[in-house]
Design a protein around this motif. Structure first.
Motif, PDB file in Angstrom:
ATOM      1  N   ALA A 158      32.842  36.482  30.769  1.00  0.00           N
ATOM      2  CA  ALA A 158      31.664  36.733  29.934  1.00  0.00           C
ATOM      3  C   ALA A 158      31.899  36.231  28.524  1.00  0.00           C
ATOM      4  O   ALA A 158      33.041  36.151  28.065  1.00  0.00           O
ATOM      5  CB  ALA A 158      31.347  38.228  29.906  1.00  0.00           C
ATOM      6  N   ILE A 159      30.819  35.886  27.848  1.00  0.00           N
ATOM      7  CA  ILE A 159      30.850  35.598  26.414  1.00  0.00           C
ATOM      8  C   ILE A 159      29.972  36.642  25.735  1.00  0.00           C
ATOM      9  O   ILE A 159      28.772  36.731  25.999  1.00  0.00           O
ATOM     10  CB  ILE A 159      30.345  34.179  26.103  1.00  0.00           C
ATOM     11  CG1 ILE A 159      31.268  33.137  26.742  1.00  0.00           C
ATOM     12  CG2 ILE A 159      30.275  33.962  24.587  1.00  0.00           C
ATOM     13  CD1 ILE A 159      30.787  31.699  26.575  1.00  0.00           C
ATOM     14  N   ILE A 160      30.598  37.468  24.919  1.00  0.00           N
ATOM     15  CA  ILE A 160      29.878  38.525  24.198  1.00  0.00           C
ATOM     16  C   ILE A 160      29.475  37.962  22.846  1.00  0.00           C
ATOM     17  O   ILE A 160      30.326  37.754  21.976  1.00  0.00           O
ATOM     18  CB  ILE A 160      30.760  39.778  24.038  1.00  0.00           C
ATOM     19  CG1 ILE A 160      31.176  40.293  25.429  1.00  0.00           C
ATOM     20  CG2 ILE A 160      30.042  40.853  23.243  1.00  0.00           C
ATOM     21  CD1 ILE A 160      32.167  41.421  25.382  1.00  0.00           C
ATOM     22  N   LYS A 161      28.219  37.699  22.671  1.00  0.00           N
ATOM     23  CA  LYS A 161      27.750  36.996  21.486  1.00  0.00           C
ATOM     24  C   LYS A 161      27.640  37.926  20.282  1.00  0.00           C
ATOM     25  O   LYS A 161      27.544  39.149  20.415  1.00  0.00           O
ATOM     26  CB  LYS A 161      26.405  36.330  21.772  1.00  0.00           C
ATOM     27  CG  LYS A 161      26.504  35.264  22.855  1.00  0.00           C
ATOM     28  CD  LYS A 161      25.196  34.512  23.019  1.00  0.00           C
ATOM     29  CE  LYS A 161      25.338  33.400  24.052  1.00  0.00           C
ATOM     30  NZ  LYS A 161      24.081  32.614  24.184  1.00  0.00           N
ATOM     31  N   SER A 162      27.699  37.328  19.098  1.00  0.00           N
ATOM     32  CA  SER A 162      27.547  38.106  17.871  1.00  0.00           C
ATOM     33  C   SER A 162      26.198  38.811  17.919  1.00  0.00           C
ATOM     34  O   SER A 162      25.198  38.282  18.399  1.00  0.00           O
ATOM     35  CB  SER A 162      27.627  37.187  16.647  1.00  0.00           C
ATOM     36  OG  SER A 162      26.718  36.109  16.771  1.00  0.00           O
ATOM     37  N   GLY A 163      26.183  40.032  17.434  1.00  0.00           N
ATOM     38  CA  GLY A 163      24.991  40.859  17.525  1.00  0.00           C
ATOM     39  C   GLY A 163      25.096  41.898  18.616  1.00  0.00           C
ATOM     40  O   GLY A 163      24.384  42.906  18.611  1.00  0.00           O
ATOM     41  N   ASP A 164      26.017  41.697  19.572  1.00  0.00           N
ATOM     42  CA  ASP A 164      26.287  42.689  20.607  1.00  0.00           C
ATOM     43  C   ASP A 164      27.049  43.858  19.981  1.00  0.00           C
ATOM     44  O   ASP A 164      27.895  43.665  19.103  1.00  0.00           O
ATOM     45  CB  ASP A 164      27.119  42.044  21.720  1.00  0.00           C
ATOM     46  CG  ASP A 164      27.231  42.911  22.959  1.00  0.00           C
ATOM     47  OD1 ASP A 164      27.871  43.985  22.873  1.00  0.00           O
ATOM     48  OD2 ASP A 164      26.714  42.511  24.013  1.00  0.00           O
ATOM     49  N   SER A 165      26.753  45.081  20.430  1.00  0.00           N
ATOM     50  CA  SER A 165      27.385  46.272  19.849  1.00  0.00           C
ATOM     51  C   SER A 165      28.884  46.332  20.112  1.00  0.00           C
ATOM     52  O   SER A 165      29.607  47.080  19.443  1.00  0.00           O
ATOM     53  CB  SER A 165      26.722  47.541  20.392  1.00  0.00           C
ATOM     54  OG  SER A 165      26.902  47.633  21.797  1.00  0.00           O
ATOM     55  N   ARG A 166      29.376  45.543  21.051  1.00  0.00           N
ATOM     56  CA  ARG A 166      30.802  45.589  21.376  1.00  0.00           C
ATOM     57  C   ARG A 166      31.664  44.832  20.373  1.00  0.00           C
ATOM     58  O   ARG A 166      32.897  44.965  20.390  1.00  0.00           O
ATOM     59  CB  ARG A 166      31.028  45.050  22.791  1.00  0.00           C
ATOM     60  CG  ARG A 166      30.527  45.984  23.877  1.00  0.00           C
ATOM     61  CD  ARG A 166      30.573  45.331  25.239  1.00  0.00           C
ATOM     62  NE  ARG A 166      29.538  44.307  25.386  1.00  0.00           N
ATOM     63  CZ  ARG A 166      29.353  43.591  26.501  1.00  0.00           C
ATOM     64  NH1 ARG A 166      30.132  43.782  27.544  1.00  0.00           N
ATOM     65  NH2 ARG A 166      28.386  42.683  26.553  1.00  0.00           N
ATOM     66  N   VAL A 167      31.046  44.031  19.529  1.00  0.00           N
ATOM     67  CA  VAL A 167      31.772  43.336  18.468  1.00  0.00           C
ATOM     68  C   VAL A 167      31.091  43.610  17.135  1.00  0.00           C
ATOM     69  O   VAL A 167      29.892  43.867  17.072  1.00  0.00           O
ATOM     70  CB  VAL A 167      31.828  41.809  18.728  1.00  0.00           C
ATOM     71  CG1 VAL A 167      32.724  41.499  19.910  1.00  0.00           C
ATOM     72  CG2 VAL A 167      30.436  41.234  18.948  1.00  0.00           C
ATOM     73  N   ALA A 168      31.881  43.566  16.073  1.00  0.00           N
ATOM     74  CA  ALA A 168      31.323  43.806  14.739  1.00  0.00           C
ATOM     75  C   ALA A 168      30.495  42.607  14.298  1.00  0.00           C
ATOM     76  O   ALA A 168      30.596  41.511  14.853  1.00  0.00           O
ATOM     77  CB  ALA A 168      32.448  44.074  13.749  1.00  0.00           C
ATOM     78  N   SER A 169      29.686  42.823  13.281  1.00  0.00           N
ATOM     79  CA  SER A 169      28.904  41.734  12.705  1.00  0.00           C
ATOM     80  C   SER A 169      29.849  40.630  12.232  1.00  0.00           C
ATOM     81  O   SER A 169      30.851  40.897  11.566  1.00  0.00           O
ATOM     82  CB  SER A 169      28.075  42.253  11.529  1.00  0.00           C
ATOM     83  OG  SER A 169      27.381  41.193  10.903  1.00  0.00           O
ATOM     84  N   GLY A 170      29.557  39.396  12.616  1.00  0.00           N
ATOM     85  CA  GLY A 170      30.416  38.286  12.211  1.00  0.00           C
ATOM     86  C   GLY A 170      31.478  37.932  13.222  1.00  0.00           C
ATOM     87  O   GLY A 170      32.337  37.095  12.943  1.00  0.00           O
ATOM     88  N   PHE A 171      31.410  38.549  14.419  1.00  0.00           N
ATOM     89  CA  PHE A 171      32.394  38.265  15.466  1.00  0.00           C
ATOM     90  C   PHE A 171      31.702  38.046  16.807  1.00  0.00           C
ATOM     91  O   PHE A 171      30.585  38.513  17.024  1.00  0.00           O
ATOM     92  CB  PHE A 171      33.399  39.418  15.610  1.00  0.00           C
ATOM     93  CG  PHE A 171      34.310  39.587  14.438  1.00  0.00           C
ATOM     94  CD1 PHE A 171      35.544  38.962  14.392  1.00  0.00           C
ATOM     95  CD2 PHE A 171      33.932  40.381  13.354  1.00  0.00           C
ATOM     96  CE1 PHE A 171      36.378  39.122  13.301  1.00  0.00           C
ATOM     97  CE2 PHE A 171      34.763  40.542  12.260  1.00  0.00           C
ATOM     98  CZ  PHE A 171      35.996  39.904  12.230  1.00  0.00           C
ATOM     99  N   PHE A 172      32.381  37.347  17.711  1.00  0.00           N
ATOM    100  CA  PHE A 172      31.971  37.276  19.109  1.00  0.00           C
ATOM    101  C   PHE A 172      33.228  37.317  19.958  1.00  0.00           C
ATOM    102  O   PHE A 172      34.351  37.260  19.428  1.00  0.00           O
ATOM    103  CB  PHE A 172      31.141  36.009  19.394  1.00  0.00           C
ATOM    104  CG  PHE A 172      31.937  34.736  19.458  1.00  0.00           C
ATOM    105  CD1 PHE A 172      32.242  34.147  20.678  1.00  0.00           C
ATOM    106  CD2 PHE A 172      32.376  34.105  18.299  1.00  0.00           C
ATOM    107  CE1 PHE A 172      32.966  32.962  20.739  1.00  0.00           C
ATOM    108  CE2 PHE A 172      33.108  32.912  18.351  1.00  0.00           C
ATOM    109  CZ  PHE A 172      33.401  32.346  19.594  1.00  0.00           C
ATOM    110  N   ALA A 173      33.081  37.448  21.286  1.00  0.00           N
ATOM    111  CA  ALA A 173      34.255  37.627  22.143  1.00  0.00           C
ATOM    112  C   ALA A 173      34.123  36.840  23.440  1.00  0.00           C
ATOM    113  O   ALA A 173      33.026  36.643  23.958  1.00  0.00           O
ATOM    114  CB  ALA A 173      34.473  39.107  22.440  1.00  0.00           C
TER     115      ALA A 173
END
Length: 236
Positions: free
Chosen positions: A123-138
């Motif tokens: 999976a790619i967890i895009k910025s704006g998802d609650s699982r990452v802070a603002s300014g990050f993606f996973a």
């Protein structure tokens, strides 16, 4: 210490375990069968022991010039014995080879993996998802991605480019790091803008920024008897 071929001494602790083959002179002795007890997974590798100690522990040297970063990775150098790589972890947990009365036991506690563009992305967890802070993606990987399962929520990990997050839940992760959750999935958390947040861009970025990890293997209880004959060279 491991003696060179010109310095080979008689192997210790093998009396009663070796039989000399018939049919002429030979400096080869055959152990039938040689028993391997492997804690986490099994493999069959002929091992030549030349005056080695009874227990050999894994060791990692991490080499880096300057501060570790995405563009300035460290280099890992592990201990090797007859082609078997023996790793260790930051808390000194380590792989071992033990020789007891002619029985060779290989215990693997550390897994090693390289994550690049060929590693299947879950999976790619895009910025704006609650699982990452603002300014990050996973970028996420399932627990079955790697040859050996990672211990849940592991923080006792080496990584060549990233720190290891100490968070216990993947909620608004606020650092550039790797994160391992309770389901043994691994996430690479990166700053927004590192690359486009789509699979093609991520694959290209990873091919140019390969990530190496050394991690604790999840506990398993598997012991295997290898019935094939293994040859031990004993130069008398």
């Amino acid at each position: 210490m491991i003696a060179l071929k010109g310095q080979i001494k008689q192997v210790q602790h093998l009396s009663g375990k070796l039989g000399k083959p018939t049919g002429g002179k030979s400096d080869h002795y055959i152990a039938k069968p040689l028993h391997f007890a492997v804690k986490t997974h099994t493999f069959s590798i002929p091992i030549e022991y030349y005056n080695l100690p009874d227990i050999i522990s894994g060791k990692i040297m991490e080499i880096i010039s300057g501060t570790k970063s995405l563009d300035n990775p460290s280099i890992f150098v592990c201990r090797k014995v007859n082609g078997i790589e023996l790793y260790s972890l930051p808390d000194n947990t380590c792989d071992t080879i033990a020789i007891t009365d002619g029985v060779v036991s290989v215990e693997k506690k550390c897994g090693y993996a390289v994550i690049d563009g060929d590693t299947p992305i879950t999976a790619i967890i895009k910025s704006g998802d609650s699982r990452v802070a603002s300014g990050f993606f996973a970028i996420g990987y399932t627990k079955t991605t790697f040859n050996d399962l990672i211990e849940p929520q592991a923080t006792n990990v080496y990584c060549n480019r990233l720190s290891v997050s100490k968070q216990k839940a993947l909620t608004a992760v606020t650092e550039t790091a790797i994160y391992i959750n309770s389901s043994q999935a691994l996430y690479i958390v990166l700053p927004t803008g590192t690359c486009d947040e789509d699979s093609e861009s991520v694959v290209e970025w990873l091919n140019n920024h390969k990530i190496e990890i050394i991690y604790p293997i999840a506990e398993l209880s598997t012991t295997s008897n290898l019935d094939n004959e293994e040859e031990i060279l004993c130069l008398m």
